[in-house]
Design a protein around this motif. Structure first.
Motif: not given
Length: 172
Positions: A1-2, A4-6, A8-9, A11, A144, A149
């Motif tokens: 989960m961490g 995924s948040v990273f 998104k930030l 991106d 990135r 993913n």
């Protein structure tokens, strides 16, 4: 989960930068190497104000290496920024690849520009603060581009349970 948040930030930050580049490159940066008659007066005045306000001698003096880097931006980096916007919005699988390519190009350009600014002794702290975020952009794009993913990573790993089974068959 961490993670995924990273992602998104990262991106979100990249998306904002790509939007800025999509607009600024053809309207502002292109004035460095294209005839000013192509641009409306308010854009010309904006760039002149920026150059004088921040003491950006690269914008004012237009040294040849800087003009060359602006051409690189317009012909290579700007289209990649547009592709990255599209890839992000359309969830294209090649987003990481174009991010990596864009990042490597921007990082290389920014190292040359920042070396000139620091080596010349002409750059103010304010001017260095205007260019430095683009060095960070290059590094963030490379990062990135290298991060896959999590669903792609877990789906591409070979199953380790098959390896011991094959080794047992060879021994028997």
């Amino acid at each position: 989960m961490g993670m995924s948040v990273f992602l998104k930030l990262i991106d979100f930050i990249l998306f904002v930068f790509f939007l800025v580049i999509a607009v600024a490159a053809p309207l502002i940066d292109a004035q460095t190497c294209l005839p000013l008659t192509f641009f409306p007066d308010f854009l010309i005045n904006l760039k002149r104000w920026y150059g004088h306000h921040y003491g950006d001698y690269l914008i004012i003096e237009k040294p040849h290496f800087f003009v060359g880097l602006v051409w690189l931006e317009l012909l290579f980096q700007w289209p990649l920024a547009l592709l990255n916007l599209y890839a992000f919005l359309a969830s294209k699988s090649w987003f990481n690849t174009t991010c990596l390519i864009y990042g490597a190009s921007v990082l290389t350009s920014m190292v040359a520009i920042l070396a000139e600014l620091l080596g010349s002794g002409k750059a103010s702290d304010d001017l260095l603060m205007m260019y430095s975020p683009f060095l960070g952009l290059g590094m963030l794009c490379i990062l990135r581009g290298l991060i896959q993913n999590s669903s792609k990573i877990s789906g591409s790993r070979p199953k380790s349970s098959r390896i011991p089974a094959l080794a047992r068959k060879k021994k028997a």
